[in-house]
Design a protein around this motif. Sequence first.
Motif, PDB file in Angstrom:
ATOM      1  N   ARG A 121      -2.869  -3.488   1.609  1.00 33.75           N
ATOM      2  CA  ARG A 121      -2.610  -2.357   2.489  1.00 33.75           C
ATOM      3  C   ARG A 121      -1.742  -2.742   3.680  1.00 33.75           C
ATOM      4  O   ARG A 121      -1.212  -1.873   4.367  1.00 33.75           O
ATOM      5  CB  ARG A 121      -3.923  -1.747   3.003  1.00 33.75           C
ATOM      6  N   GLY A 122      -1.575  -4.035   3.936  1.00 35.52           N
ATOM      7  CA  GLY A 122      -0.813  -4.435   5.107  1.00 35.52           C
ATOM      8  C   GLY A 122       0.284  -5.449   4.859  1.00 35.52           C
ATOM      9  O   GLY A 122       1.054  -5.764   5.749  1.00 35.52           O
ATOM     10  N   GLU A 123       0.367  -5.951   3.642  1.00 35.55           N
ATOM     11  CA  GLU A 123       1.336  -6.987   3.314  1.00 35.55           C
ATOM     12  C   GLU A 123       2.622  -6.354   2.787  1.00 35.55           C
ATOM     13  O   GLU A 123       2.592  -5.382   2.041  1.00 35.55           O
ATOM     14  CB  GLU A 123       0.737  -7.854   2.192  1.00 35.55           C
ATOM     15  N   THR A 124       3.750  -6.944   3.154  1.00 31.67           N
ATOM     16  CA  THR A 124       5.009  -6.466   2.587  1.00 31.67           C
ATOM     17  C   THR A 124       5.149  -7.014   1.171  1.00 31.67           C
ATOM     18  O   THR A 124       4.490  -7.997   0.796  1.00 31.67           O
ATOM     19  CB  THR A 124       6.227  -6.935   3.403  1.00 31.67           C
ATOM     20  N   LEU A 125       6.029  -6.399   0.433  1.00 27.36           N
ATOM     21  CA  LEU A 125       6.297  -6.868  -0.916  1.00 27.36           C
ATOM     22  C   LEU A 125       6.783  -8.317  -0.886  1.00 27.36           C
ATOM     23  O   LEU A 125       6.352  -9.140  -1.684  1.00 27.36           O
ATOM     24  CB  LEU A 125       7.327  -5.949  -1.572  1.00 27.36           C
ATOM     25  N   CYS A 149      -6.057  -7.576  -6.649  1.00 23.93           N
ATOM     26  CA  CYS A 149      -6.899  -6.913  -5.657  1.00 23.93           C
ATOM     27  C   CYS A 149      -6.073  -5.877  -4.899  1.00 23.93           C
ATOM     28  O   CYS A 149      -5.802  -6.021  -3.716  1.00 23.93           O
ATOM     29  CB  CYS A 149      -7.466  -7.971  -4.715  1.00 23.93           C
ATOM     30  N   LEU A 150      -5.650  -4.829  -5.600  1.00 20.80           N
ATOM     31  CA  LEU A 150      -4.732  -3.863  -5.000  1.00 20.80           C
ATOM     32  C   LEU A 150      -5.361  -3.012  -3.910  1.00 20.80           C
ATOM     33  O   LEU A 150      -4.656  -2.405  -3.123  1.00 20.80           O
ATOM     34  CB  LEU A 150      -4.131  -2.975  -6.095  1.00 20.80           C
ATOM     35  N   GLY A 151      -6.668  -2.958  -3.851  1.00 21.09           N
ATOM     36  CA  GLY A 151      -7.339  -2.173  -2.814  1.00 21.09           C
ATOM     37  C   GLY A 151      -7.754  -3.006  -1.612  1.00 21.09           C
ATOM     38  O   GLY A 151      -8.311  -2.485  -0.653  1.00 21.09           O
ATOM     39  N   CYS A 152      -7.477  -4.303  -1.634  1.00 21.59           N
ATOM     40  CA  CYS A 152      -7.927  -5.168  -0.547  1.00 21.59           C
ATOM     41  C   CYS A 152      -7.036  -4.981   0.690  1.00 21.59           C
ATOM     42  O   CYS A 152      -5.935  -4.448   0.607  1.00 21.59           O
ATOM     43  CB  CYS A 152      -7.946  -6.625  -0.990  1.00 21.59           C
ATOM     44  N   GLY A 195       0.817  -1.216   0.000  1.00 19.44           N
ATOM     45  CA  GLY A 195       0.000   0.000   0.000  1.00 19.44           C
ATOM     46  C   GLY A 195       0.846   1.259   0.000  1.00 19.44           C
ATOM     47  O   GLY A 195       0.495   2.255  -0.645  1.00 19.44           O
ATOM     48  N   GLU A 196       1.984   1.229   0.688  1.00 18.16           N
ATOM     49  CA  GLU A 196       2.883   2.387   0.712  1.00 18.16           C
ATOM     50  C   GLU A 196       3.515   2.615  -0.656  1.00 18.16           C
ATOM     51  O   GLU A 196       3.703   3.762  -1.075  1.00 18.16           O
ATOM     52  CB  GLU A 196       3.978   2.191   1.762  1.00 18.16           C
ATOM     53  N   ILE A 197       3.835   1.530  -1.348  1.00 18.29           N
ATOM     54  CA  ILE A 197       4.413   1.647  -2.690  1.00 18.29           C
ATOM     55  C   ILE A 197       3.383   2.288  -3.624  1.00 18.29           C
ATOM     56  O   ILE A 197       3.690   3.210  -4.371  1.00 18.29           O
ATOM     57  CB  ILE A 197       4.851   0.273  -3.239  1.00 18.29           C
ATOM     58  N   LEU A 198       2.147   1.808  -3.552  1.00 17.58           N
ATOM     59  CA  LEU A 198       1.086   2.347  -4.406  1.00 17.58           C
ATOM     60  C   LEU A 198       0.777   3.800  -4.068  1.00 17.58           C
ATOM     61  O   LEU A 198       0.493   4.594  -4.968  1.00 17.58           O
ATOM     62  CB  LEU A 198      -0.172   1.488  -4.292  1.00 17.58           C
TER      63      LEU A 198
END
Length: 67
Positions: free
Chosen positions: A38-42, A31-34, A11-14
């Motif tokens: 927002r909480g998973e690392t790359l 699902c980039l908005g899921c 989420g920070e990258i986006l």
Amino acid sequence: MASITKDTIIGEILDLDSTTAPFFLEMGMHCLGCPSARGETLEQACAVHGVDADQLVSKINEHLSGK
């Protein structure tokens, strides 16, 4: 511009640059908005989707450095 690492949250990258979205879509993360995005690392996302995290970090950093 900030450098992305395997520990960076997707989420920070986006949020930093939305033009990185295609890199995630290419690896099957649609699902980039899921909440996971927002909480998973790359690195975590790469493990789930069978993608080499080091390669993706390199691609994203190269993309960001060209801006």
